[in-house]
Design a protein around this motif. Structure first.
Motif, PDB file in Angstrom:
ATOM      1  N   ARG A 156      29.760  46.706  27.715  1.00  0.00           N
ATOM      2  CA  ARG A 156      28.852  46.104  26.729  1.00  0.00           C
ATOM      3  C   ARG A 156      29.221  44.648  26.451  1.00  0.00           C
ATOM      4  NH1 ARG A 156      25.529  49.091  23.598  1.00  0.00           N
ATOM      5  NH2 ARG A 156      25.833  47.663  21.849  1.00  0.00           N
ATOM      6  N   ILE A 157      30.534  44.335  26.468  1.00  0.00           N
ATOM      7  CA  ILE A 157      30.981  42.959  26.244  1.00  0.00           C
ATOM      8  C   ILE A 157      31.212  42.309  27.605  1.00  0.00           C
ATOM      9  CG2 ILE A 157      32.788  41.499  25.273  1.00  0.00           C
ATOM     10  CD1 ILE A 157      33.291  43.715  23.220  1.00  0.00           C
ATOM     11  N   VAL A 158      30.595  41.142  27.820  1.00  0.00           N
ATOM     12  CA  VAL A 158      30.646  40.482  29.127  1.00  0.00           C
ATOM     13  C   VAL A 158      31.165  39.062  28.957  1.00  0.00           C
ATOM     14  CG1 VAL A 158      29.342  39.780  31.152  1.00  0.00           C
ATOM     15  CG2 VAL A 158      28.678  41.853  29.903  1.00  0.00           C
ATOM     16  N   PHE A 159      32.189  38.716  29.744  1.00  0.00           N
ATOM     17  CA  PHE A 159      32.601  37.326  29.910  1.00  0.00           C
ATOM     18  C   PHE A 159      32.079  36.891  31.280  1.00  0.00           C
ATOM     19  CE2 PHE A 159      36.739  37.770  27.194  1.00  0.00           C
ATOM     20  CZ  PHE A 159      35.958  37.969  26.069  1.00  0.00           C
ATOM     21  N   ASP A 160      31.242  35.868  31.287  1.00  0.00           N
ATOM     22  CA  ASP A 160      30.635  35.419  32.530  1.00  0.00           C
ATOM     23  C   ASP A 160      30.811  33.911  32.645  1.00  0.00           C
ATOM     24  OD1 ASP A 160      29.297  35.391  34.898  1.00  0.00           O
ATOM     25  OD2 ASP A 160      27.460  36.310  34.147  1.00  0.00           O
ATOM     26  N   ALA A 161      30.686  33.384  33.828  1.00  0.00           N
ATOM     27  CA  ALA A 161      30.819  31.946  34.057  1.00  0.00           C
ATOM     28  C   ALA A 161      29.596  31.444  34.789  1.00  0.00           C
ATOM     29  CB  ALA A 161      32.081  31.644  34.861  1.00  0.00           C
ATOM     30  N   GLU A 162      29.115  30.258  34.392  1.00  0.00           N
ATOM     31  CA  GLU A 162      28.017  29.628  35.100  1.00  0.00           C
ATOM     32  C   GLU A 162      28.487  29.256  36.511  1.00  0.00           C
ATOM     33  OE1 GLU A 162      25.061  29.395  34.110  1.00  0.00           O
ATOM     34  OE2 GLU A 162      25.165  29.730  31.942  1.00  0.00           O
ATOM     35  N   PRO A 163      27.696  29.517  37.514  1.00  0.00           N
ATOM     36  CA  PRO A 163      28.117  29.183  38.881  1.00  0.00           C
ATOM     37  C   PRO A 163      28.170  27.684  39.103  1.00  0.00           C
ATOM     38  CG  PRO A 163      25.842  29.925  38.848  1.00  0.00           C
ATOM     39  CD  PRO A 163      26.367  30.146  37.460  1.00  0.00           C
ATOM     40  N   ASP A 164      29.197  27.266  39.886  1.00  0.00           N
ATOM     41  CA  ASP A 164      29.294  25.872  40.306  1.00  0.00           C
ATOM     42  C   ASP A 164      28.632  25.704  41.658  1.00  0.00           C
ATOM     43  OD1 ASP A 164      31.811  26.321  38.456  1.00  0.00           O
ATOM     44  OD2 ASP A 164      31.377  24.161  38.475  1.00  0.00           O
ATOM     45  N   ALA A 165      28.495  24.438  42.064  1.00  0.00           N
ATOM     46  CA  ALA A 165      27.794  24.163  43.313  1.00  0.00           C
ATOM     47  C   ALA A 165      28.466  24.822  44.506  1.00  0.00           C
ATOM     48  CB  ALA A 165      27.686  22.651  43.513  1.00  0.00           C
ATOM     49  N   ASP A 166      29.817  24.809  44.522  1.00  0.00           N
ATOM     50  CA  ASP A 166      30.518  25.389  45.674  1.00  0.00           C
ATOM     51  C   ASP A 166      30.891  26.846  45.447  1.00  0.00           C
ATOM     52  OD1 ASP A 166      32.477  25.177  43.800  1.00  0.00           O
ATOM     53  OD2 ASP A 166      33.853  23.977  45.026  1.00  0.00           O
ATOM     54  N   GLU A 167      30.521  27.382  44.296  1.00  0.00           N
ATOM     55  CA  GLU A 167      30.797  28.777  43.958  1.00  0.00           C
ATOM     56  C   GLU A 167      32.274  29.121  44.086  1.00  0.00           C
ATOM     57  OE1 GLU A 167      28.296  31.366  46.167  1.00  0.00           O
ATOM     58  OE2 GLU A 167      26.458  30.639  45.236  1.00  0.00           O
ATOM     59  N   ALA A 168      33.122  28.122  43.867  1.00  0.00           N
ATOM     60  CA  ALA A 168      34.564  28.340  43.982  1.00  0.00           C
ATOM     61  C   ALA A 168      35.268  28.309  42.635  1.00  0.00           C
ATOM     62  CB  ALA A 168      35.185  27.288  44.897  1.00  0.00           C
ATOM     63  N   ILE A 169      34.664  27.708  41.640  1.00  0.00           N
ATOM     64  CA  ILE A 169      35.318  27.507  40.354  1.00  0.00           C
ATOM     65  C   ILE A 169      34.591  28.307  39.283  1.00  0.00           C
ATOM     66  CG2 ILE A 169      36.120  25.819  38.671  1.00  0.00           C
ATOM     67  CD1 ILE A 169      37.380  25.599  41.463  1.00  0.00           C
ATOM     68  N   GLY A 170      35.283  29.304  38.771  1.00  0.00           N
ATOM     69  CA  GLY A 170      34.748  30.091  37.674  1.00  0.00           C
ATOM     70  C   GLY A 170      35.547  29.854  36.407  1.00  0.00           C
ATOM     71  N   GLY A 171      35.393  30.738  35.441  1.00  0.00           N
ATOM     72  CA  GLY A 171      36.180  30.640  34.220  1.00  0.00           C
ATOM     73  C   GLY A 171      37.564  31.209  34.429  1.00  0.00           C
ATOM     74  N   HIS A 172      38.387  31.164  33.404  1.00  0.00           N
ATOM     75  CA  HIS A 172      39.678  31.856  33.466  1.00  0.00           C
ATOM     76  C   HIS A 172      40.101  32.235  32.060  1.00  0.00           C
ATOM     77  CE1 HIS A 172      42.582  28.651  32.095  1.00  0.00           C
ATOM     78  NE2 HIS A 172      41.573  27.874  32.434  1.00  0.00           N
ATOM     79  N   LEU A 173      40.805  33.357  31.956  1.00  0.00           N
ATOM     80  CA  LEU A 173      41.279  33.879  30.682  1.00  0.00           C
ATOM     81  C   LEU A 173      42.782  34.035  30.784  1.00  0.00           C
ATOM     82  CD1 LEU A 173      39.728  36.884  28.726  1.00  0.00           C
ATOM     83  CD2 LEU A 173      42.172  36.494  28.803  1.00  0.00           C
ATOM     84  N   ILE A 174      43.516  33.385  29.888  1.00  0.00           N
ATOM     85  CA  ILE A 174      44.970  33.429  29.952  1.00  0.00           C
ATOM     86  C   ILE A 174      45.549  33.749  28.585  1.00  0.00           C
ATOM     87  CG2 ILE A 174      45.149  30.920  29.601  1.00  0.00           C
ATOM     88  CD1 ILE A 174      47.655  31.004  31.422  1.00  0.00           C
ATOM     89  N   VAL A 175      46.498  34.655  28.554  1.00  0.00           N
ATOM     90  CA  VAL A 175      47.332  34.914  27.377  1.00  0.00           C
ATOM     91  C   VAL A 175      48.632  34.181  27.636  1.00  0.00           C
ATOM     92  CG1 VAL A 175      48.434  36.656  25.955  1.00  0.00           C
ATOM     93  CG2 VAL A 175      46.232  37.150  27.045  1.00  0.00           C
ATOM     94  N   TYR A 176      48.918  33.181  26.802  1.00  0.00           N
ATOM     95  CA  TYR A 176      49.866  32.143  27.186  1.00  0.00           C
ATOM     96  C   TYR A 176      51.018  32.039  26.197  1.00  0.00           C
ATOM     97  CZ  TYR A 176      51.206  27.457  28.880  1.00  0.00           C
ATOM     98  OH  TYR A 176      51.867  26.381  29.408  1.00  0.00           O
ATOM     99  N   HIS A 177      52.236  32.326  26.669  1.00  0.00           N
ATOM    100  CA  HIS A 177      53.459  32.076  25.899  1.00  0.00           C
ATOM    101  C   HIS A 177      53.413  32.700  24.512  1.00  0.00           C
ATOM    102  CE1 HIS A 177      55.319  28.496  28.287  1.00  0.00           C
ATOM    103  NE2 HIS A 177      54.664  29.316  29.074  1.00  0.00           N
ATOM    104  N   THR A 178      53.047  33.961  24.416  1.00  0.00           N
ATOM    105  CA  THR A 178      53.054  34.615  23.113  1.00  0.00           C
ATOM    106  C   THR A 178      53.423  36.073  23.285  1.00  0.00           C
ATOM    107  OG1 THR A 178      51.748  35.213  21.170  1.00  0.00           O
ATOM    108  CG2 THR A 178      50.567  35.113  23.270  1.00  0.00           C
TER     109      THR A 178
END
Length: 783
Positions: free
Chosen positions: A72-94
């Motif tokens: 039901r919950i969706v994280f999505d990324a808009e496509p780039d021209a080369d379809e190589a770069i999407g989003g990213h999710l990081i849990v960082y130093h915690t």
């Protein structure tokens, strides 16, 4: 790329379902959309027909998995021209507890960019209350779930589908990760990993090189796997790896992690992997404690079910191997591999036949056994603690050619000489109460590079209550015909004889004539007069074809309990005692029977007088046979080049391939039984170099003693001699010094001469160690 989070309205939810592949090919997976359902009957209607699903009703062991691809919950990324770069999710130093549950993550990850992954825990220390559960990562641009230097995170009931790179990337963690199944489903699905480099060139990812430097992360340059595990001290329960371009579960340990213990690996499955379903290579996993792989199911894979190469101490308890391509298990230079109550099936009704035959020989094999262990005795593993493969109470069914459609040599157990560098056998194997569904034997007819068969085999049949391996069901040993004269044996097959009731132990005599083009044979005579003659074996690479080198030569026998006399003769001059520079008996791992040969049962007989004791160096002018002009010589590291006319007065000489300071030392073992307390020798050699160095060339002799308790050579001291006083680059210089033997050197078992020096490469010629005072007689010593 921009990212967005959304919550689908209840009435607009997509209902995509994944059915994993029912073949060895991951591309036979199916994705369908649910268009209707009837809760009263449980009937579901898809948008398209399902092509040949394999259901639980047909087979509980081999049914395809079904996974919902939507949340039901969706994280999505808009496509780039080369379809190589999407989003990213990081849990960082915690270390603050994180709970990520019920989320669909699409089009995340950034190709070739370090640390840009769909779901990434990065250096969060200990995080035991963090939970990643019931999520879907799909259509990834770079990897799936990544855990880096974060301990005790729980990943549970997640799905990874259509992943670029490794789906689960378990990296460098110093603690433990828990992969726990939900009690209702009993599994976690990890599906469809692939490498982005199959569609994009490397130039599209400028940071890929930086990523690869960190470890052996070949999903960015080659093919990807479902689970890439660099730290084995993690816990895996009830996972399914169902389709990858490379491996299913890949323990890719390096450095100290190569020896780390396993947390747990229980009730996991793997199928439809293009390469190895389960592998520990490379560089090879060698935990100090035996890693127990419990109840694994490995089936319908495009290559070997398990590849155990350059590894040791791995045990499979229970479990199933079936319908894998060519061989269910492939052992190559692996020690202490255990299979306990494991079921092997060559062919089931649910997979095509001929497509599963080995592409090289057309056969189907249950376990491809390796006759040699990872670290051969000739390389210095004298402990006698490592063994080969142990097979206990395991079942083998459906391996005949009539059932598999494969070659006539298809069978449950077969030896293979893959990367076998020395013919001398030194890895005891144990087989205890296996079950075959049809008569079969063990194929041990391996051929080396020259076509000669390996003839030092010894396999203990601990028990055979089912008469699977022997007609009578007796315990005993299977040995090569060459070894049979020392035992009471009967014909078994073309390459083995069976010694019923025997209790044999493999003994490897390591000797110092590996670099010598001699024909020394070892004679072994029992107290009752029974005798065999064993030829020298020398390590080669990449096959057993002999190459003169710094490693020991080997003479290997499998002997029953008795007293034995051993001596060496030249095949060309029989009856004349010889000595191979040194000889030490290495008693390999003891058998399960109790009355076996031990220290003190072997006695060496040595020659009393030899004229060559007046000159200790062999081939000091490098005029050896045309095929082996540097006979007797080797370099402790790197290699040596022979120069046909580069020596003094245009004679032959040898040249180092790198500097002496880099341990490129021209070396030769000396005969320690030729030196006596009080003897004086003159050491002399000539050298030339085109460069200057602060440390000039000199002679050195390593003095060692064999420790029969610790089973190793221990250095007593280094004998160092005067270096060249000075020299001019490009000119020949002679170095000479005297060597007076004392009682410590006279009692040594191993003497190694070498020319050492500084940061210069040299050409070497006219090497000699000549006795100028002394008896010229051997000092006889008992071993």
């Amino acid at each position: 790329s921009s990212s967005r989070k959304s919550r689908r309205p209840a009435g607009l939810r997509e209902k995509e379902v994944l059915l994993t592949s029912h073949t060895r090919d991951q591309n036979d997976r199916q994705v369908r959309t649910i268009v209707d359902s009837d809760p009263s009957t449980g009937e579901i209607t898809f948008d398209r027909t399902i092509e040949r699903p394999l259901s639980v009703a047909e087979s509980a062991d081999y049914a395809v998995e079904i996974a919902s691809l939507n949340r039901r919950i969706v994280f999505d990324a808009e496509p780039d021209a080369d379809e190589a770069i999407g989003g990213h999710l990081i849990v960082y130093h915690t270390s603050t507890p994180q709970r990520i549950e019920g989320v669909e993550i699409r089009n995340f990850g950034q190709k070739g960019r370090l640390g840009k992954y769909p779901l990434h825990f990065h250096m969060c220390d200990d995080s035991p209350d963090s939970l990643v559960k019931k999520n879907v990562v799909r259509d990834s641009k770079q990897r799936g779930y990544v855990v880096h230097l974060t301990n005790n995170v729980t990943l549970e009931e997640n799905v990874a589908y259509d992943i670029t790179g490794h789906a689960y990337f378990i990296e460098d963690g110093a603690g433990k990760y828990y992969f726990k199944p939900d009690t209702s489903s009993g599994r976690i699905l990890e599906v469809e990993s692939r490498s982005w480099l199959r569609t994009k060139s490397r130039s599209s990812a400028p940071q890929a090189v930086e990523v690869r430097r960190m470890a052996i992360r070949t999903d960015l340059t080659e093919l990807a796997s479902c689970d890439w595990i660099s730290n084995p001290t993690n816990f895996f329960y009830g996972n399914v790896a169902a389709g990858s371009e490379k491996n299913g579960y890949w323990f890719d340990t390096a450095g100290d992690r190569m020896y780390m213990p396993l947390g747990a690996f229980d009730d996991n499955e793997v199928h439809s992997s293009s390469a190895f379903a389960f592998t520990v290579y490379h560089p090879g996993w060698r935990p100090a404690e035996t890693a127990e792989i419990k109840r694994i199911k490995v089936y319908r894979n495009g290559n070997a079910g398990a590849f155990l190469h350059a590894t040791r101490n791995i045990a499979f308890h229970g479990g199933l191997f079936a319908d894998n391509h060519g061989k269910d298990v492939f052992i190559s230079r692996g020690d202490n591999a255990f299979f306990v109550s494991t079921h092997f099936i060559g062919q089931t009704p649910f997979t095509s036949k001929q497509a599963g035959c080995d592409g090289t020989n057309g056969n189907k094999v249950g376990i491809h056994l390796d006759p040699f262990r990872f670290s051969e005795t000739v390389l210095g593993d004298y402990s006698g603690s490592n063994k080969g493969t142990h097979i206990y109470h395991s079942h083998f069914t459906n391996y005949t050619s009539s059932i598999t459609g494969c070659g006539s040599d298809s069978r449950p157990l077969r030896f293979i000489n893959h990367q076998t560098f020395v013919k001398a056998y030194n890895a005891p194997h144990y087989i205890d109460n296996v079950v075959f569904d049809s008569p079969s034997d063990i194929d041990a007819c391996m051929a080396g590079a020259s076509g000669e068969r390996f003839d030092d085999m010894s396999i203990e049949i601990v028990s055979d209550d089912n008469a699977a391996l022997t007609e009578t069901g007796e315990a005993g040993f299977l040995v090569s015909p060459k070894l049979a004269p020392m035992n009471s044996c009967s014909h078994y097959n073309e390459c083995l004889e069976f010694c019923a009731g025997a209790c044999l132990r493999t003994v490897t005599i390591i000797t110092g004539n590996a670099a010598f083009d001699d024909d020394l044979e070892m004679h072994v005579r029992r107290a009752d007069g029974t005798k065999i003659v064993i030829e020298k074996e020398v390590r080669g690479h990449p096959n057993p074809a002999p190459v003169h080198n710094q490693f020991s030569a080997a003479y290997t026998v499998a002997l029953p309990k008795a007293d034995y006399e051993l001596w060496f003769e030249s095949a060309s001059t029989p009856g004349v005692l010889q000595w191979p520079k040194y000889a030490h008996a290495v008693y390999e791992a003891p058998p399960s029977c109790t009355n076996f040969v031990t220290d003190g049962d072997l006695l060496f007989t040595k020659p009393a007088v030899r004229m060559e004791c007046n000159e200790l160096i062999h081939n000091g002018d490098f005029s050896g046979p045309a095929s082996w002009e540097s006979e007797g010589w080797h370099a402790a590291h790197h290699g040596l080049d022979i120069l046909e006319t580069g020596g003094v007065d245009g004679s032959a000489a040898v040249a180092t391939t790198t500097t002496l300071a880099a341990s490129n030392h021209p070396s030769q073992p000396l005969d320690p039984t030729c030196v006596n307390d009080g003897d004086v020798f003159e050491i002399k050699f000539s050298f030339m170099s085109s460069t200057t160095a602060s440390t000039l060339p000199s002679a050195r002799i390593q003095v060692s003693k064999w420790n029969s308790v610790n089973k190793k050579l221990e250095t007593l001291r280094w004998e160092s001699f005067a270096p060249a006083a000075s020299y001019q680059p490009g000119e020949w210089h002679t170095v000479a010094d005297l060597w007076t033997v004392d009682s410590l050197v006279a009692g040594a078992d191993h003497l190694e001469f070498a020319v050492v020096g500084g940061n210069q490469m040299i050409v070497l010629d006219n090497v000699s160690i000549t006795k100028i005072t002394g008896t010229g007689r051997r000092n006889l010593r008992a071993d």
